[in-house]
Motif scaffolding. Structure first.
Motif, PDB file in Angstrom:
ATOM      1  N   SER A   1      32.231  -4.893   5.139  1.00  0.00           N
ATOM      2  CA  SER A   1      30.799  -5.171   5.300  1.00  0.00           C
ATOM      3  C   SER A   1      30.561  -5.994   6.572  1.00  0.00           C
ATOM      4  N   PRO A   2      29.437  -5.741   7.252  1.00  0.00           N
ATOM      5  CA  PRO A   2      29.161  -6.467   8.509  1.00  0.00           C
ATOM      6  C   PRO A   2      28.858  -7.947   8.234  1.00  0.00           C
ATOM      7  N   PRO A   3      29.050  -8.816   9.221  1.00  0.00           N
ATOM      8  CA  PRO A   3      28.715 -10.247   9.034  1.00  0.00           C
ATOM      9  C   PRO A   3      27.233 -10.426   8.769  1.00  0.00           C
ATOM     10  N   SER A   4      26.925 -11.499   8.070  1.00  0.00           N
ATOM     11  CA  SER A   4      25.534 -11.777   7.719  1.00  0.00           C
ATOM     12  C   SER A   4      24.762 -12.187   8.961  1.00  0.00           C
ATOM     13  N   THR A   5      23.561 -11.702   9.062  1.00  0.00           N
ATOM     14  CA  THR A   5      22.688 -12.096  10.182  1.00  0.00           C
ATOM     15  C   THR A   5      21.821 -13.306   9.824  1.00  0.00           C
ATOM     16  N   TYR A   6      21.967 -13.786   8.570  1.00  0.00           N
ATOM     17  CA  TYR A   6      21.181 -14.941   8.117  1.00  0.00           C
ATOM     18  C   TYR A   6      21.746 -16.208   8.763  1.00  0.00           C
ATOM     19  N   LYS A   7      20.910 -16.882   9.539  1.00  0.00           N
ATOM     20  CA  LYS A   7      21.329 -18.085  10.281  1.00  0.00           C
ATOM     21  C   LYS A   7      22.596 -17.792  11.055  1.00  0.00           C
ATOM     22  N   GLU A   8      22.529 -16.661  11.773  1.00  0.00           N
ATOM     23  CA  GLU A   8      23.694 -16.173  12.511  1.00  0.00           C
ATOM     24  C   GLU A   8      24.115 -17.208  13.575  1.00  0.00           C
ATOM     25  N   GLY A   9      25.410 -17.361  13.696  1.00  0.00           N
ATOM     26  CA  GLY A   9      25.947 -18.267  14.718  1.00  0.00           C
ATOM     27  C   GLY A   9      26.106 -19.715  14.260  1.00  0.00           C
ATOM     28  N   ARG A  10      25.736 -20.010  13.051  1.00  0.00           N
ATOM     29  CA  ARG A  10      25.844 -21.377  12.548  1.00  0.00           C
ATOM     30  C   ARG A  10      26.638 -21.383  11.262  1.00  0.00           C
ATOM     31  N   ASN A  11      27.365 -22.468  11.077  1.00  0.00           N
ATOM     32  CA  ASN A  11      28.131 -22.652   9.849  1.00  0.00           C
ATOM     33  C   ASN A  11      28.107 -24.132   9.473  1.00  0.00           C
ATOM     34  N   ALA A  12      28.213 -24.362   8.186  1.00  0.00           N
ATOM     35  CA  ALA A  12      28.326 -25.744   7.722  1.00  0.00           C
ATOM     36  C   ALA A  12      29.702 -26.281   8.113  1.00  0.00           C
ATOM     37  N   PRO A  13      29.847 -27.591   8.265  1.00  0.00           N
ATOM     38  CA  PRO A  13      31.177 -28.151   8.559  1.00  0.00           C
ATOM     39  C   PRO A  13      32.175 -27.736   7.492  1.00  0.00           C
ATOM     40  N   ASP A  14      33.420 -27.572   7.938  1.00  0.00           N
ATOM     41  CA  ASP A  14      34.446 -27.087   7.021  1.00  0.00           C
ATOM     42  C   ASP A  14      34.613 -28.016   5.821  1.00  0.00           C
TER      43      ASP A  14
ATOM     44  N   ASP B   1      41.077   7.539  -4.957  1.00  0.00           N
ATOM     45  CA  ASP B   1      41.528   7.604  -3.561  1.00  0.00           C
ATOM     46  C   ASP B   1      41.500   6.237  -2.862  1.00  0.00           C
ATOM     47  N   GLY B   2      41.283   5.175  -3.598  1.00  0.00           N
ATOM     48  CA  GLY B   2      41.248   3.860  -2.927  1.00  0.00           C
ATOM     49  C   GLY B   2      40.735   2.771  -3.846  1.00  0.00           C
ATOM     50  N   THR B   3      40.464   1.611  -3.204  1.00  0.00           N
ATOM     51  CA  THR B   3      40.019   0.423  -3.966  1.00  0.00           C
ATOM     52  C   THR B   3      38.857  -0.233  -3.223  1.00  0.00           C
ATOM     53  N   LEU B   4      37.836  -0.575  -4.006  1.00  0.00           N
ATOM     54  CA  LEU B   4      36.676  -1.292  -3.466  1.00  0.00           C
ATOM     55  C   LEU B   4      36.741  -2.743  -3.973  1.00  0.00           C
ATOM     56  N   THR B   5      36.747  -3.663  -3.047  1.00  0.00           N
ATOM     57  CA  THR B   5      36.862  -5.104  -3.397  1.00  0.00           C
ATOM     58  C   THR B   5      35.581  -5.839  -3.010  1.00  0.00           C
ATOM     59  N   VAL B   6      35.034  -6.549  -3.969  1.00  0.00           N
ATOM     60  CA  VAL B   6      33.838  -7.377  -3.733  1.00  0.00           C
ATOM     61  C   VAL B   6      34.265  -8.854  -3.842  1.00  0.00           C
ATOM     62  N   ARG B   7      34.290  -9.547  -2.723  1.00  0.00           N
ATOM     63  CA  ARG B   7      34.780 -10.952  -2.679  1.00  0.00           C
ATOM     64  C   ARG B   7      33.606 -11.865  -2.302  1.00  0.00           C
ATOM     65  N   SER B   8      33.457 -12.933  -3.102  1.00  0.00           N
ATOM     66  CA  SER B   8      32.334 -13.856  -2.839  1.00  0.00           C
ATOM     67  C   SER B   8      32.524 -14.572  -1.507  1.00  0.00           C
ATOM     68  N   ASN B   9      31.407 -14.844  -0.832  1.00  0.00           N
ATOM     69  CA  ASN B   9      31.402 -15.559   0.448  1.00  0.00           C
ATOM     70  C   ASN B   9      30.259 -16.599   0.395  1.00  0.00           C
ATOM     71  N   ALA B  10      30.640 -17.876   0.277  1.00  0.00           N
ATOM     72  CA  ALA B  10      29.647 -18.942   0.085  1.00  0.00           C
ATOM     73  C   ALA B  10      29.216 -19.597   1.382  1.00  0.00           C
ATOM     74  N   SER B  11      29.575 -19.031   2.528  1.00  0.00           N
ATOM     75  CA  SER B  11      29.286 -19.716   3.792  1.00  0.00           C
ATOM     76  C   SER B  11      27.785 -19.883   4.016  1.00  0.00           C
ATOM     77  N   ARG B  12      26.982 -18.861   3.658  1.00  0.00           N
ATOM     78  CA  ARG B  12      25.541 -18.973   3.902  1.00  0.00           C
ATOM     79  C   ARG B  12      24.891 -19.950   2.907  1.00  0.00           C
ATOM     80  N   ALA B  13      25.359 -19.856   1.670  1.00  0.00           N
ATOM     81  CA  ALA B  13      24.817 -20.805   0.684  1.00  0.00           C
ATOM     82  C   ALA B  13      25.207 -22.237   1.057  1.00  0.00           C
ATOM     83  N   ALA B  14      26.444 -22.403   1.532  1.00  0.00           N
ATOM     84  CA  ALA B  14      26.873 -23.738   1.980  1.00  0.00           C
ATOM     85  C   ALA B  14      26.053 -24.194   3.171  1.00  0.00           C
TER      86      ALA B  14
END
Length: 454
Positions: free
Chosen positions: A92-105, A124-137
């Motif tokens: 999946s493409p990177p989120s465009t929400y508040k693109e270019g910014r991240n909370a401190p590690d 024929d394959g595997t689909l993986t859905v992995r949570s990404n909390a960077s935008r919520a953080a």
């Protein structure tokens, strides 16, 4: 550290703890919100894809990839598609929400939940859905930063207000400290005005009372010191005057004894010689000469009775015991109806001239008072050496002390005697005798008597 700073630090620390607790509560709420949002989004996305992608998956991996590309990014989730061989077909493409910014590690690590992953297996394959909390953080960080700024402003404003208010509250105590320092330098006229505040006002009033009492005590001590100095000066003057009087009395007594006595004796001798020559020749001249001789004898006797009262010359020549014996003997001759006993046990003691004269005058004054005022008929005079000095005691059987005796304590004779005894470091007491009459006791301490004791 000043009281103002202490109070300021205490209030500042309490305010900081309150704000830290408030921020911790807010942070915990943000963490729970992020956790719920991310975990829920991951589960919802996995369930939705599990139902929606089977049709596309039946047409082959390429059809599934096309479906996913058309769907785009699902918020808070990273979707990955791999084939049966493990090769990545889609991410999946990177989120465009508040693109270019991240909370401190460190902030993201603290607030984000552990990553959750959901896998959907296809032939024929595997689909993986992995949570990404960077935008919520990042959203949480954007909320937390203003909150931190507001808290800091509140902390600064509260501390400034506390510092100003505490300064106003403790300002009276500074004035109290200044006043105490002024009193320490000797300014006992310092007074505090009415201070604001119940405690400061009470301390100020107590300070003014204390300074007032201190000022009065110092004034009393100053007056007492002046009075004591004047009293000492008066005593020294009285002592000096008494000494001068004694010297003058001695001088007069010696003049009476040496000069006038010899002249009176010479007059008597010449009168007797004239009477002897005029016998049988001139009866009138003989009678006149014998009258002159008789008057000269009476004058001589009166003069010799006056000399011991002026100055006890026998004291200078023979000592205290003989002087007291002479005093007793003269009293017996002048008062035949009075019985007077003397018990003088000085052993080898030799009082100084001043101490001896003081004791002699005490005996003289006591005998005179007992005969003149007490109408005594029996007197007992004792003189002895005791452990702490020399003691003279006179007992009589007279009428005793009058009922209003306290009013007569200051009569001149006794006052003079007390001052004289005190001038040599002794003490004098007059009180009722155990069997009536009066007891006069004079004691000279050992440090004064030691000067004269051999």
């Amino acid at each position: 550290m000043t009281l103002r700073l202490k109070i300021h630090l205490i209030v500042g620390a309490l305010t900081l703890l309150f704000l830290v607790a408030l921020l911790a509560e807010q942070f915990d709420g943000m963490r729970k919100s992020v956790n719920e949002e991310v975990v829920a989004a991951n589960r919802v996305a996995a369930q939705m894809l599990r139902r929606a992608v089977w049709g596309a998956a039946a047409q082959g991996p390429e059809a599934l990839r096309a479906y996913l590309e058309g769907m785009g990014r699902v918020r808070s989730n990273d979707i990955t598609l791999v084939d049966a061989a493990g090769a990545e077909l889609y991410r999946s493409p990177p989120s465009t929400y508040k693109e270019g910014r991240n909370a401190p590690d460190w902030f993201e690590d603290l607030i984000s939940p552990p990553p959750s992953s959901q896998s959907i297996q296809f032939p024929d394959g595997t689909l993986t859905v992995r949570s990404n909390a960077s935008r919520a953080a990042l959203d949480a960080w954007d909320e937390f930063v203003p909150l931190m700024g507001q808290s800091l402003l509140v902390l600064l404003a509260a501390n400034a207000a506390v510092f100003w208010l505490v300064g106003r509250a403790v300002r009276p105590f500074g004035r109290i400290v200044v006043a105490l320092n002024e009193v320490e330098t000797g300014r006992f006229d310092t007074e505090l005005p009415r201070l604001p505040g119940k405690e400061a006002g009470a301390i100020g009033e107590a300070f003014n009372r204390m300074v007032g009492m201190l000022r009065r005590n110092i004034e009393s001590e100053r007056r007492a010191a002046i009075a004591e100095r004047e009293l000492n000066d008066s005593r020294e003057l009285a002592h000096w005057v008494a000494g001068q009087i004694e010297q003058e009395r001695r001088s007069i007594a010696r003049e009476l004894h040496d000069e006038l006595g010899q002249s009176v004796t010479a007059i008597r001798s010449m009168a007797l010689s004239i009477a002897q020559r005029a016998r049988g020749i001139d009866a009138e001249s003989e009678r006149a000469a014998r009258v002159i001789a008789d008057e000269s004898s009476r004058l001589y006797e009166a003069m010799h009775g006056l000399i011991p009262r002026l100055a006890p010359l026998v004291l200078d020549n023979f000592g205290l015991r003989e002087a007291l014996a002479d005093l007793v003997e003269r009293t017996r001759r002048s008062h035949p109806d009075v019985r007077i006993e003397l018990d003088a046990q000085l052993a080898d003691a030799r009082p100084s001239a001043e101490v001896a004269l003081t004791l002699y005058r005490a005996a003289q004054e006591g005998i005179t008072n007992a005969l003149r005022h007490g109408q005594a008929r029996t007197l007992r005079l004792q003189l002895r050496v005791v452990a702490d000095g020399i003691e003279l005691q006179l007992l009589d059987d007279g009428r005793g002390l009058p009922a209003d005796w306290p009013e007569h304590r200051g009569q001149r004779g006794l006052r003079w005697l007390a001052e004289r005894v005190e001038s040599v470091g002794g003490s004098c007491s007059v009180e009722r005798g155990s069997t009536g009459g009066v007891r006069l006791q004079v004691s000279v301490p050992v440090d004064e008597a030691a000067e004269a004791l051999a």
